[in-house]
Write a protein that holds these residues in place. Sequence first.
Motif, PDB file in Angstrom:
ATOM      1  N   MET A   1       0.837  -1.206   0.000  1.00  0.00           N
ATOM      2  CA  MET A   1       0.000   0.000   0.000  1.00  0.00           C
ATOM      3  C   MET A   1       0.864   1.246   0.000  1.00  0.00           C
ATOM      4  SD  MET A   1      -2.512   1.176   3.057  1.00  0.00           S
ATOM      5  CE  MET A   1      -3.175   2.836   3.103  1.00  0.00           C
ATOM      6  N   LYS A   2       0.549   2.148  -0.884  1.00  0.00           N
ATOM      7  CA  LYS A   2       1.274   3.423  -0.897  1.00  0.00           C
ATOM      8  C   LYS A   2       0.806   4.251   0.278  1.00  0.00           C
ATOM      9  CE  LYS A   2       2.037   3.884  -5.748  1.00  0.00           C
ATOM     10  NZ  LYS A   2       1.409   4.397  -6.957  1.00  0.00           N
ATOM     11  N   ARG A   3       1.726   4.699   1.022  1.00  0.00           N
ATOM     12  CA  ARG A   3       1.293   5.411   2.207  1.00  0.00           C
ATOM     13  C   ARG A   3       2.192   6.562   2.585  1.00  0.00           C
ATOM     14  NH1 ARG A   3       3.681   1.196   6.577  1.00  0.00           N
ATOM     15  NH2 ARG A   3       1.821   0.006   6.512  1.00  0.00           N
ATOM     16  N   THR A   4       3.129   6.907   1.738  1.00  0.00           N
ATOM     17  CA  THR A   4       4.059   7.966   2.125  1.00  0.00           C
ATOM     18  C   THR A   4       3.320   9.248   2.488  1.00  0.00           C
ATOM     19  OG1 THR A   4       4.314   8.412  -0.199  1.00  0.00           O
ATOM     20  CG2 THR A   4       6.024   7.141   0.855  1.00  0.00           C
ATOM     21  N   LYS A   5       2.526   9.726   1.531  1.00  0.00           N
ATOM     22  CA  LYS A   5       1.822  10.988   1.749  1.00  0.00           C
ATOM     23  C   LYS A   5       0.721  10.812   2.786  1.00  0.00           C
ATOM     24  CE  LYS A   5       2.099  15.099  -0.283  1.00  0.00           C
ATOM     25  NZ  LYS A   5       2.376  15.472  -1.670  1.00  0.00           N
ATOM     26  N   LYS A   6       0.016   9.693   2.622  1.00  0.00           N
ATOM     27  CA  LYS A   6      -1.123   9.446   3.488  1.00  0.00           C
ATOM     28  C   LYS A   6      -0.703   9.320   4.941  1.00  0.00           C
ATOM     29  CE  LYS A   6      -5.308   6.688   3.628  1.00  0.00           C
ATOM     30  NZ  LYS A   6      -6.025   5.545   3.069  1.00  0.00           N
ATOM     31  N   LEU A   7       0.394   8.596   5.134  1.00  0.00           N
ATOM     32  CA  LEU A   7       0.861   8.380   6.494  1.00  0.00           C
ATOM     33  C   LEU A   7       1.291   9.701   7.119  1.00  0.00           C
ATOM     34  CD1 LEU A   7       1.353   6.445   8.692  1.00  0.00           C
ATOM     35  CD2 LEU A   7       3.627   6.041   7.815  1.00  0.00           C
ATOM     36  N   LYS A   8       1.872  10.527   6.294  1.00  0.00           N
ATOM     37  CA  LYS A   8       2.309  11.819   6.802  1.00  0.00           C
ATOM     38  C   LYS A   8       1.107  12.593   7.330  1.00  0.00           C
ATOM     39  CE  LYS A   8       5.371  15.583   5.761  1.00  0.00           C
ATOM     40  NZ  LYS A   8       6.395  16.039   4.843  1.00  0.00           N
ATOM     41  N   ASN A   9       0.014  12.533   6.572  1.00  0.00           N
ATOM     42  CA  ASN A   9      -1.200  13.187   7.028  1.00  0.00           C
ATOM     43  C   ASN A   9      -1.691  12.556   8.321  1.00  0.00           C
ATOM     44  OD1 ASN A   9      -1.204  14.887   4.867  1.00  0.00           O
ATOM     45  ND2 ASN A   9      -2.511  13.584   3.610  1.00  0.00           N
ATOM     46  N   ALA A  10      -1.609  11.232   8.381  1.00  0.00           N
ATOM     47  CA  ALA A  10      -2.098  10.518   9.547  1.00  0.00           C
ATOM     48  C   ALA A  10      -1.347  10.936  10.805  1.00  0.00           C
ATOM     49  CB  ALA A  10      -1.952   9.015   9.337  1.00  0.00           C
ATOM     50  N   ILE A  11      -0.081  11.179  10.631  1.00  0.00           N
ATOM     51  CA  ILE A  11       0.732  11.557  11.781  1.00  0.00           C
ATOM     52  C   ILE A  11       0.442  12.986  12.211  1.00  0.00           C
ATOM     53  CG2 ILE A  11       3.069  11.874  12.609  1.00  0.00           C
ATOM     54  CD1 ILE A  11       2.268   8.992  12.154  1.00  0.00           C
ATOM     55  N   SER A  12       0.384  13.874  11.237  1.00  0.00           N
ATOM     56  CA  SER A  12       0.251  15.289  11.574  1.00  0.00           C
ATOM     57  C   SER A  12      -1.184  15.671  11.907  1.00  0.00           C
ATOM     58  CB  SER A  12       0.766  16.150  10.425  1.00  0.00           C
ATOM     59  OG  SER A  12       0.134  15.776   9.221  1.00  0.00           O
ATOM     60  N   ASP A  13      -2.137  14.928  11.364  1.00  0.00           N
ATOM     61  CA  ASP A  13      -3.526  15.247  11.637  1.00  0.00           C
ATOM     62  C   ASP A  13      -4.190  14.125  12.434  1.00  0.00           C
ATOM     63  OD1 ASP A  13      -6.492  15.931   9.616  1.00  0.00           O
ATOM     64  OD2 ASP A  13      -6.094  16.027  11.759  1.00  0.00           O
ATOM     65  N   PRO A  14      -4.467  14.350  13.683  1.00  0.00           N
ATOM     66  CA  PRO A  14      -5.012  13.321  14.566  1.00  0.00           C
ATOM     67  C   PRO A  14      -6.373  12.804  14.113  1.00  0.00           C
ATOM     68  CG  PRO A  14      -5.038  15.475  15.621  1.00  0.00           C
ATOM     69  CD  PRO A  14      -4.231  15.610  14.367  1.00  0.00           C
ATOM     70  N   PHE A  16      -7.197  12.357  10.987  1.00  0.00           N
ATOM     71  CA  PHE A  16      -7.019  11.556   9.789  1.00  0.00           C
ATOM     72  C   PHE A  16      -6.258  10.302  10.158  1.00  0.00           C
ATOM     73  CE2 PHE A  16      -5.472  10.206   5.715  1.00  0.00           C
ATOM     74  CZ  PHE A  16      -6.458  10.610   4.834  1.00  0.00           C
ATOM     75  N   ARG A  17      -6.914   9.385  10.835  1.00  0.00           N
ATOM     76  CA  ARG A  17      -6.226   8.208  11.343  1.00  0.00           C
ATOM     77  C   ARG A  17      -6.170   7.113  10.295  1.00  0.00           C
ATOM     78  NH1 ARG A  17      -9.110   6.254  16.132  1.00  0.00           N
ATOM     79  NH2 ARG A  17      -7.385   4.807  16.170  1.00  0.00           N
ATOM     80  N   ASP A  18      -5.078   6.388  10.348  1.00  0.00           N
ATOM     81  CA  ASP A  18      -4.880   5.321   9.381  1.00  0.00           C
ATOM     82  C   ASP A  18      -4.352   4.103  10.123  1.00  0.00           C
ATOM     83  OD1 ASP A  18      -2.752   4.750   6.526  1.00  0.00           O
ATOM     84  OD2 ASP A  18      -4.656   3.880   7.109  1.00  0.00           O
ATOM     85  N   ILE A  19      -4.623   2.919   9.596  1.00  0.00           N
ATOM     86  CA  ILE A  19      -4.103   1.714  10.228  1.00  0.00           C
ATOM     87  C   ILE A  19      -2.632   1.580   9.884  1.00  0.00           C
ATOM     88  CG2 ILE A  19      -4.312  -0.756  10.429  1.00  0.00           C
ATOM     89  CD1 ILE A  19      -6.689   0.863  11.460  1.00  0.00           C
ATOM     90  N   SER A  20      -1.803   1.806  10.838  1.00  0.00           N
ATOM     91  CA  SER A  20      -0.376   1.735  10.615  1.00  0.00           C
ATOM     92  C   SER A  20       0.282   1.123  11.841  1.00  0.00           C
ATOM     93  CB  SER A  20       0.195   3.129  10.371  1.00  0.00           C
ATOM     94  OG  SER A  20       0.020   3.913  11.525  1.00  0.00           O
ATOM     95  N   PHE A  21       1.568   0.945  11.736  1.00  0.00           N
ATOM     96  CA  PHE A  21       2.314   0.415  12.876  1.00  0.00           C
ATOM     97  C   PHE A  21       2.081   1.289  14.098  1.00  0.00           C
ATOM     98  CE2 PHE A  21       5.984  -0.702  15.401  1.00  0.00           C
ATOM     99  CZ  PHE A  21       6.088  -2.062  15.186  1.00  0.00           C
ATOM    100  N   PHE A  22       2.066   2.572  13.851  1.00  0.00           N
ATOM    101  CA  PHE A  22       1.851   3.517  14.941  1.00  0.00           C
ATOM    102  C   PHE A  22       0.515   3.281  15.616  1.00  0.00           C
ATOM    103  CE2 PHE A  22       4.852   7.263  14.031  1.00  0.00           C
ATOM    104  CZ  PHE A  22       5.870   6.388  13.750  1.00  0.00           C
ATOM    105  N   GLU A  23      -0.526   3.174  14.796  1.00  0.00           N
ATOM    106  CA  GLU A  23      -1.861   2.982  15.355  1.00  0.00           C
ATOM    107  C   GLU A  23      -1.931   1.721  16.196  1.00  0.00           C
ATOM    108  OE1 GLU A  23      -4.442   4.723  15.585  1.00  0.00           O
ATOM    109  OE2 GLU A  23      -3.480   6.422  14.594  1.00  0.00           O
ATOM    110  N   GLN A  24      -1.279   0.678  15.707  1.00  0.00           N
ATOM    111  CA  GLN A  24      -1.281  -0.573  16.450  1.00  0.00           C
ATOM    112  C   GLN A  24      -0.601  -0.405  17.794  1.00  0.00           C
ATOM    113  OE1 GLN A  24      -0.249  -4.072  14.081  1.00  0.00           O
ATOM    114  NE2 GLN A  24      -0.402  -2.803  12.265  1.00  0.00           N
ATOM    115  N   VAL A  25       0.475   0.343  17.790  1.00  0.00           N
ATOM    116  CA  VAL A  25       1.177   0.616  19.034  1.00  0.00           C
ATOM    117  C   VAL A  25       0.257   1.366  19.991  1.00  0.00           C
ATOM    118  CG1 VAL A  25       3.057   1.911  20.101  1.00  0.00           C
ATOM    119  CG2 VAL A  25       3.452   0.642  17.984  1.00  0.00           C
ATOM    120  N   TYR A  26      -0.391   2.384  19.465  1.00  0.00           N
ATOM    121  CA  TYR A  26      -1.297   3.173  20.305  1.00  0.00           C
ATOM    122  C   TYR A  26      -2.376   2.301  20.918  1.00  0.00           C
ATOM    123  CZ  TYR A  26       0.813   7.095  17.810  1.00  0.00           C
ATOM    124  OH  TYR A  26       1.682   7.994  17.277  1.00  0.00           O
ATOM    125  N   GLU A  27      -2.930   1.415  20.109  1.00  0.00           N
ATOM    126  CA  GLU A  27      -3.997   0.544  20.602  1.00  0.00           C
ATOM    127  C   GLU A  27      -3.536  -0.289  21.791  1.00  0.00           C
ATOM    128  OE1 GLU A  27      -7.214   0.126  20.196  1.00  0.00           O
ATOM    129  OE2 GLU A  27      -6.962   2.034  19.162  1.00  0.00           O
TER     130      GLU A  27
END
Length: 125
Positions: A1-14, A16-27
């Motif tokens: 999955m392409k996520r470079t731009k999307k992930l950046k948004n996910a990080i900077s904008d709370p 705009f959440r996306d399923i990522s390694f980060f999200e899993q950690v948060y959970e």
Amino acid sequence: MKRTKKLKNAISDPLFRDISFFEQVYEVVRQIPEGRVTTYGAIARFLGSPLAARMVGWAMNNSHFALPPVPAHRVVNRNGQLTGKMHFKTPDEMERLLAQEGIPVKNDQIQNFLTYFWDPNIELV
DNA sequence: TTGTTGACCTCTT
DNA sequence: CAAGAGGCCAACA
């Protein structure tokens, strides 16, 4: 999955959440009960990447943006040291929060660490 | 696009 | 037993 731009948004904008390694950690971190702590490595292992503990650290670094809030103070390194205390608003914030939950901290070191250790690999089946 | 750098952990000299 | 290197994933220059 392409996520470079999307992930950046996910990080900077709370919002705009996306399923990522980060999200899993948060959970996982959100599952930590009050008065208990866990380690970066335990979380990494729970997520299927035993050697990705550093990423958990990175995730915590960005946990300030996460909603709902992530109790980052309940995550310490393997020795029970408060290695991330300097990344809080104030250096003593982490220790204060832990003490507030009944966890004794001395010299950035959790006393009786094993007593308070909460392992997601055991608790979360 | 490549290289460096992390709130780390584990295995190998 | 101490010290070093490799590994993981993502951000940033």
